[in-house]
Design a protein around this motif. Structure first.
Motif, PDB file in Angstrom:
ATOM      1  N   TYR A 127       4.430   1.763  -4.032  1.00  0.00           N
ATOM      2  CA  TYR A 127       3.594   2.842  -4.560  1.00  0.00           C
ATOM      3  C   TYR A 127       3.804   4.135  -3.767  1.00  0.00           C
ATOM      4  CZ  TYR A 127      -0.332   5.598  -6.149  1.00  0.00           C
ATOM      5  OH  TYR A 127      -1.088   6.613  -6.679  1.00  0.00           O
ATOM      6  N   ALA A 128       4.143   4.018  -2.484  1.00  0.00           N
ATOM      7  CA  ALA A 128       4.354   5.202  -1.649  1.00  0.00           C
ATOM      8  C   ALA A 128       5.498   6.067  -2.161  1.00  0.00           C
ATOM      9  CB  ALA A 128       4.625   4.788  -0.198  1.00  0.00           C
ATOM     10  N   PHE A 129       6.409   5.483  -2.930  1.00  0.00           N
ATOM     11  CA  PHE A 129       7.502   6.288  -3.493  1.00  0.00           C
ATOM     12  C   PHE A 129       6.975   7.335  -4.475  1.00  0.00           C
ATOM     13  CE2 PHE A 129      10.347   2.357  -2.815  1.00  0.00           C
ATOM     14  CZ  PHE A 129      10.661   2.777  -1.525  1.00  0.00           C
ATOM     15  N   ASN A 130       5.752   7.122  -4.990  1.00  0.00           N
ATOM     16  CA  ASN A 130       5.160   8.086  -5.920  1.00  0.00           C
ATOM     17  C   ASN A 130       4.385   9.192  -5.209  1.00  0.00           C
ATOM     18  OD1 ASN A 130       5.753   6.598  -8.515  1.00  0.00           O
ATOM     19  ND2 ASN A 130       4.536   5.047  -7.487  1.00  0.00           N
ATOM     20  N   ALA A 131       4.199   9.042  -3.900  1.00  0.00           N
ATOM     21  CA  ALA A 131       3.362   9.995  -3.169  1.00  0.00           C
ATOM     22  C   ALA A 131       4.049  11.352  -3.052  1.00  0.00           C
ATOM     23  CB  ALA A 131       3.038   9.443  -1.783  1.00  0.00           C
ATOM     24  N   LYS A 132       3.270  12.398  -3.242  1.00  0.00           N
ATOM     25  CA  LYS A 132       3.774  13.758  -3.066  1.00  0.00           C
ATOM     26  C   LYS A 132       3.388  14.237  -1.673  1.00  0.00           C
ATOM     27  CE  LYS A 132       5.015  13.661  -7.385  1.00  0.00           C
ATOM     28  NZ  LYS A 132       6.432  13.477  -7.761  1.00  0.00           N
ATOM     29  N   VAL A 133       4.186  13.853  -0.686  1.00  0.00           N
ATOM     30  CA  VAL A 133       3.892  14.207   0.699  1.00  0.00           C
ATOM     31  C   VAL A 133       5.063  14.976   1.291  1.00  0.00           C
ATOM     32  CG1 VAL A 133       2.393  12.211   1.061  1.00  0.00           C
ATOM     33  CG2 VAL A 133       4.826  12.014   1.568  1.00  0.00           C
ATOM     34  N   GLU A 134       4.746  15.757   2.306  1.00  0.00           N
ATOM     35  CA  GLU A 134       5.797  16.460   3.032  1.00  0.00           C
ATOM     36  C   GLU A 134       6.544  15.459   3.903  1.00  0.00           C
ATOM     37  OE1 GLU A 134       6.228  20.149   6.231  1.00  0.00           O
ATOM     38  OE2 GLU A 134       4.295  19.666   5.333  1.00  0.00           O
ATOM     39  N   ASN A 135       7.846  15.501   3.862  1.00  0.00           N
ATOM     40  CA  ASN A 135       8.702  14.599   4.640  1.00  0.00           C
ATOM     41  C   ASN A 135       8.403  13.126   4.315  1.00  0.00           C
ATOM     42  OD1 ASN A 135      10.547  13.604   6.447  1.00  0.00           O
ATOM     43  ND2 ASN A 135       9.873  14.892   8.146  1.00  0.00           N
ATOM     44  N   PRO A 136       8.687  12.693   3.100  1.00  0.00           N
ATOM     45  CA  PRO A 136       8.420  11.300   2.730  1.00  0.00           C
ATOM     46  C   PRO A 136       9.216  10.293   3.550  1.00  0.00           C
ATOM     47  CG  PRO A 136       9.729  12.403   1.040  1.00  0.00           C
ATOM     48  CD  PRO A 136       9.269  13.465   1.982  1.00  0.00           C
ATOM     49  N   ARG A 137      10.354  10.712   4.087  1.00  0.00           N
ATOM     50  CA  ARG A 137      11.168   9.795   4.891  1.00  0.00           C
ATOM     51  C   ARG A 137      10.363   9.266   6.085  1.00  0.00           C
ATOM     52  NH1 ARG A 137      13.542  11.215   9.379  1.00  0.00           N
ATOM     53  NH2 ARG A 137      13.355  13.428   8.843  1.00  0.00           N
ATOM     54  N   VAL A 138       9.679  10.163   6.792  1.00  0.00           N
ATOM     55  CA  VAL A 138       8.877   9.755   7.942  1.00  0.00           C
ATOM     56  C   VAL A 138       7.670   8.939   7.486  1.00  0.00           C
ATOM     57  CG1 VAL A 138       7.479  10.598   9.872  1.00  0.00           C
ATOM     58  CG2 VAL A 138       9.655  11.705   9.323  1.00  0.00           C
ATOM     59  N   TYR A 139       7.076   9.349   6.383  1.00  0.00           N
ATOM     60  CA  TYR A 139       5.928   8.617   5.845  1.00  0.00           C
ATOM     61  C   TYR A 139       6.293   7.170   5.538  1.00  0.00           C
ATOM     62  CZ  TYR A 139       2.124   7.505   2.561  1.00  0.00           C
ATOM     63  OH  TYR A 139       1.061   6.918   1.915  1.00  0.00           O
ATOM     64  N   HIS A 140       7.410   6.969   4.861  1.00  0.00           N
ATOM     65  CA  HIS A 140       7.849   5.605   4.553  1.00  0.00           C
ATOM     66  C   HIS A 140       8.192   4.841   5.829  1.00  0.00           C
ATOM     67  CE1 HIS A 140       9.215   7.396   0.451  1.00  0.00           C
ATOM     68  NE2 HIS A 140       7.947   7.068   0.439  1.00  0.00           N
ATOM     69  N   GLY A 141       8.792   5.524   6.795  1.00  0.00           N
ATOM     70  CA  GLY A 141       9.118   4.872   8.055  1.00  0.00           C
ATOM     71  C   GLY A 141       7.881   4.396   8.796  1.00  0.00           C
ATOM     72  N   LEU A 142       6.831   5.213   8.823  1.00  0.00           N
ATOM     73  CA  LEU A 142       5.591   4.831   9.493  1.00  0.00           C
ATOM     74  C   LEU A 142       4.922   3.668   8.773  1.00  0.00           C
ATOM     75  CD1 LEU A 142       4.207   8.397  10.283  1.00  0.00           C
ATOM     76  CD2 LEU A 142       4.996   6.710  11.950  1.00  0.00           C
ATOM     77  N   LEU A 143       4.953   3.669   7.437  1.00  0.00           N
ATOM     78  CA  LEU A 143       4.404   2.539   6.680  1.00  0.00           C
ATOM     79  C   LEU A 143       5.138   1.240   7.017  1.00  0.00           C
ATOM     80  CD1 LEU A 143       3.737   3.844   3.041  1.00  0.00           C
ATOM     81  CD2 LEU A 143       2.055   2.858   4.605  1.00  0.00           C
ATOM     82  N   LEU A 144       6.448   1.324   7.154  1.00  0.00           N
ATOM     83  CA  LEU A 144       7.239   0.134   7.478  1.00  0.00           C
ATOM     84  C   LEU A 144       6.906  -0.401   8.867  1.00  0.00           C
ATOM     85  CD1 LEU A 144      10.630   1.262   5.921  1.00  0.00           C
ATOM     86  CD2 LEU A 144       9.369  -0.814   5.299  1.00  0.00           C
ATOM     87  N   ILE A 145       6.717   0.485   9.831  1.00  0.00           N
ATOM     88  CA  ILE A 145       6.344   0.031  11.173  1.00  0.00           C
ATOM     89  C   ILE A 145       4.971  -0.618  11.146  1.00  0.00           C
ATOM     90  CG2 ILE A 145       5.800   0.806  13.512  1.00  0.00           C
ATOM     91  CD1 ILE A 145       8.015   2.906  13.185  1.00  0.00           C
ATOM     92  N   MET A 146       4.061  -0.034  10.373  1.00  0.00           N
ATOM     93  CA  MET A 146       2.738  -0.647  10.202  1.00  0.00           C
ATOM     94  C   MET A 146       2.860  -2.051   9.607  1.00  0.00           C
ATOM     95  SD  MET A 146      -0.486   0.897   8.056  1.00  0.00           S
ATOM     96  CE  MET A 146      -2.108   0.102   8.089  1.00  0.00           C
ATOM     97  N   LEU A 147       3.714  -2.190   8.601  1.00  0.00           N
ATOM     98  CA  LEU A 147       3.918  -3.501   7.973  1.00  0.00           C
ATOM     99  C   LEU A 147       4.520  -4.496   8.951  1.00  0.00           C
ATOM    100  CD1 LEU A 147       3.935  -5.372   5.523  1.00  0.00           C
ATOM    101  CD2 LEU A 147       6.084  -4.313   4.800  1.00  0.00           C
ATOM    102  N   ALA A 148       5.462  -4.046   9.796  1.00  0.00           N
ATOM    103  CA  ALA A 148       6.046  -4.929  10.805  1.00  0.00           C
ATOM    104  C   ALA A 148       4.970  -5.467  11.739  1.00  0.00           C
ATOM    105  CB  ALA A 148       7.118  -4.173  11.602  1.00  0.00           C
ATOM    106  N   GLY A 149       4.045  -4.599  12.148  1.00  0.00           N
ATOM    107  CA  GLY A 149       2.950  -5.050  12.998  1.00  0.00           C
ATOM    108  C   GLY A 149       2.078  -6.082  12.313  1.00  0.00           C
ATOM    109  N   LEU A 150       1.810  -5.886  11.033  1.00  0.00           N
ATOM    110  CA  LEU A 150       0.991  -6.838  10.287  1.00  0.00           C
ATOM    111  C   LEU A 150       1.654  -8.206  10.203  1.00  0.00           C
ATOM    112  CD1 LEU A 150      -0.159  -4.519   7.354  1.00  0.00           C
ATOM    113  CD2 LEU A 150      -1.561  -5.358   9.233  1.00  0.00           C
ATOM    114  N   MET A 151       2.942  -8.216   9.873  1.00  0.00           N
ATOM    115  CA  MET A 151       3.648  -9.502   9.761  1.00  0.00           C
ATOM    116  C   MET A 151       3.707 -10.214  11.107  1.00  0.00           C
ATOM    117  SD  MET A 151       4.079  -9.275   6.560  1.00  0.00           S
ATOM    118  CE  MET A 151       4.883 -10.852   6.274  1.00  0.00           C
TER     119      MET A 151
END
Length: 542
Positions: A127-151
């Motif tokens: 769903y984050a691919f639909n987000a209209k945010v500045e610098n989506p590359r960093v946004y997606h990267g931070l989400l992935l690190i968050m997910l790594a912590g959860l797993m």
């Protein structure tokens, strides 16, 4: 069905080393992909999306695979290690002299939560691919690190790494809220940081007390369980340690009255961040209480259970009425999430196998439905530029699919039969009726409150005539229905809610087996803590 189970068991027995290694892969894949996205700034957009997609998809696929193997192996004798743990693997971190090692595995309680993390992680990521945010590359990267912590957190047997991975997931949460959040997001991020850091430190203090006083010189949960079963800690130490863990984990889970950070934080956070935090990361504190605190120090759990019941009733009733008064959709969903934590705390406070089973089932169901609702609320905001329930209306004409999805999500959250939430709430009510009819009555009132604010939101947003502000908005703007990219993550979560709703044994078999292993053999866990006063003592029922 039998042939499928036979196939899965063959895979399990022949490739157990590979399955254990998948636990590392579920952490490393999003961690590596997230790191690459953050440090590289000249990748083509298609490559960035491919890396992010790999990082979001791999944990979900691994979680589904390992959960299916765990479920298939429930009836096979001699397959489990101590306490029902499976896929155990250990990596020497060089800190073994301190009793710290990266030890991973899943048991009947953690496997469904691990599955939840994978599914919500995939839905939030795509769903984050639909987000209209500045610098989506960093946004997606931070989400992935968050997910790594959860797993990592939900597969850790070593409680030091259980805590470490939680902190790994929290750091990008704070950053995303501050950088990509809505109104007053930076002040809210600071408030969130203070509350959750304080809760984490209190939790760490309680875990260190267990480490020091157990005498086992290890953070290994299996070793601690074995040692403290043979040599329980003195009652005064148990009371102190459990009190610290309850205060710390309770803050992380938004136990009333330590809840005020949650609604504001979820309302201001980017949608995918709110999905992961409210849907998954909040379950860290609950898992800590269910899988670590109560089994290791049961007398401490029984001592604090009566007070916990009253606080949990505050979540259900006080926060429930506050939720009904909200006019901002995301604030309403934030308070609703806090309210539903009360049911889980009430079930946990019964300290019974039925209560624990219902608590974990509702943890999974709430995670799916809360993530879905926050996603749909963001879809509404993106289309209308408004979240005020008093200024919306009539959207079913412009977005019938969005309306249908929101109705489904609301009914699921309210516990309608056919959805996963129903089974969690039904089991919790069963445990409460056998424990205290007063608590059960309070919980039932909460169900009525949930239906009122949920249906009120549906009515105000989608049905009736558009309000004057909405009519003015529609004169200059066109509202479209859901795109295919928006439907896919929503359908994933709805599908999971329905599958568990119609086939609850898919998760309840492992949960019940885990609850019996952790609680059924502890005499103190049969205590019936009647909530006559906030400081009432628990009395053994037999």
């Amino acid at each position: 069905m039998e042939s499928l189970q036979h196939f899965l068991l063959n895979c399990f027995s022949q490739h157990s080393g590979l399955n254990s290694a998948l636990l590392y892969a579920a952490i490393l894949a999003p961690l590596i992909m997230g790191g690459l996205l953050i440090i590289t700034d000249k990748l083509p957009a298609s490559t960035e999306k491919l890396l992010a997609s790999i990082g979001f998809a791999i944990p979900a696929l691994i979680a589904i695979w390992l959960w299916s193997l765990y479920n298939a192996s429930l009836g096979a004798p001699g397959i489990f290690n101590d306490g029902g743990w499976q896929f155990i693997t250990t990596f020497d971190t060089g800190l073994s002299r301190l009793g710290i090692s990266l030890k991973l595995g899943l048991n009947g309680i953690s496997a469904p939560i691990y599955l939840l993390a994978g599914l919500v992680g995939a839905a939030a990521g795509f769903y984050a691919f639909n987000a209209k945010v500045e610098n989506p590359r960093v946004y997606h990267g931070l989400l992935l690190i968050m997910l790594a912590g959860l797993m990592g957190a939900f597969s850790s047997i070593d409680i030091f790494f259980f805590y470490f991975f939680h902190e790994l997931a929290l750091i990008p949460t704070f950053i995303m809220l501050g950088l990509y959040g809505g109104r007053q997001s930076r002040s809210i991020a600071l408030e969130l940081t203070i509350y959750l850091t304080l809760g984490a430190m209190l939790s760490l203090t309680g875990l260190i007390v267990l480490y020091v006083k157990s005498g086992v010189n290890s953070f290994d949960l299996i070793a601690l369980t074995t040692q403290l079963a043979d040599k329980p800690l003195p009652e005064n130490i148990q009371n102190y340690a459990f009190g610290m863990l309850l205060l710390g984990f309770g803050t992380l889970v938004s136990l009333w009255p330590l809840h005020s950070w949650a609604p504001r934080g979820y309302a201001a956070a980017p949608a995918s961040t709110a999905m992961l935090h409210a849907g998954v990361l909040k379950k860290f504190g609950l898992l800590g209480l269910i899988q670590i605190a109560a089994p290791l120090i049961p007398m401490g759990a029984a001592h604090w259970a009566p007070l916990l019941m009253w606080l949990a009733l505050g979540n259900v009733l006080i926060i429930g009425f506050v939720t009904m008064a909200q006019d901002d959709l995301k604030q309403m969903l934030g308070y609703s999430s806090v309210m539903h934590m009360g049911y889980i705390f009430l079930a946990f406070a019964t300290l019974s196998t039925t209560g624990i089973g219902g608590a974990v089932t509702l943890m999974v169901a709430h995670g799916l439905s809360a993530a879905l609702l926050f996603m749909l609320a963001d879809m509404i905001e993106r289309r209308t530029k408004n979240l005020d329930l008093g200024e919306l209306g009539g959207l079913v004409r412009q977005a019938p699919t969005l309306a249908a999805f929101f109705v489904v999500a609301t009914l699921a959250s309210a516990g309608l039969p056919g959805f996963a939430n129903f089974w969690g709430e039904l089991t919790i009510f069963t445990a409460l009726f056998g424990h205290s009819k007063l608590l059960a009555a309070g919980a039932i009132v909460g169900i009525v409150i949930s239906a009122v604010y949920g249906l009120r939101a549906v009515s105000k947003i989608f049905f009736g005539e558009p309000t004057e502000p909405m009519s003015q908005f529609l004169k200059t703007n066109t509202i479209t229905d859901l795109s295919a990219a928006e439907k896919r993550p929503a359908i994933l979560l709805i599908f999971a809610l329905l599958v568990i709703g119609f086939f609850p044994k898919l998760i309840t078999e492992s949960i019940n087996a885990g609850a019996r292993r952790l609680y059924a053999d502890k005499p103190v866990m049969t205590a019936t803590a009647q909530p006559t006063s906030p400081v009432a003592s628990t009395q053994a029922s037999h």
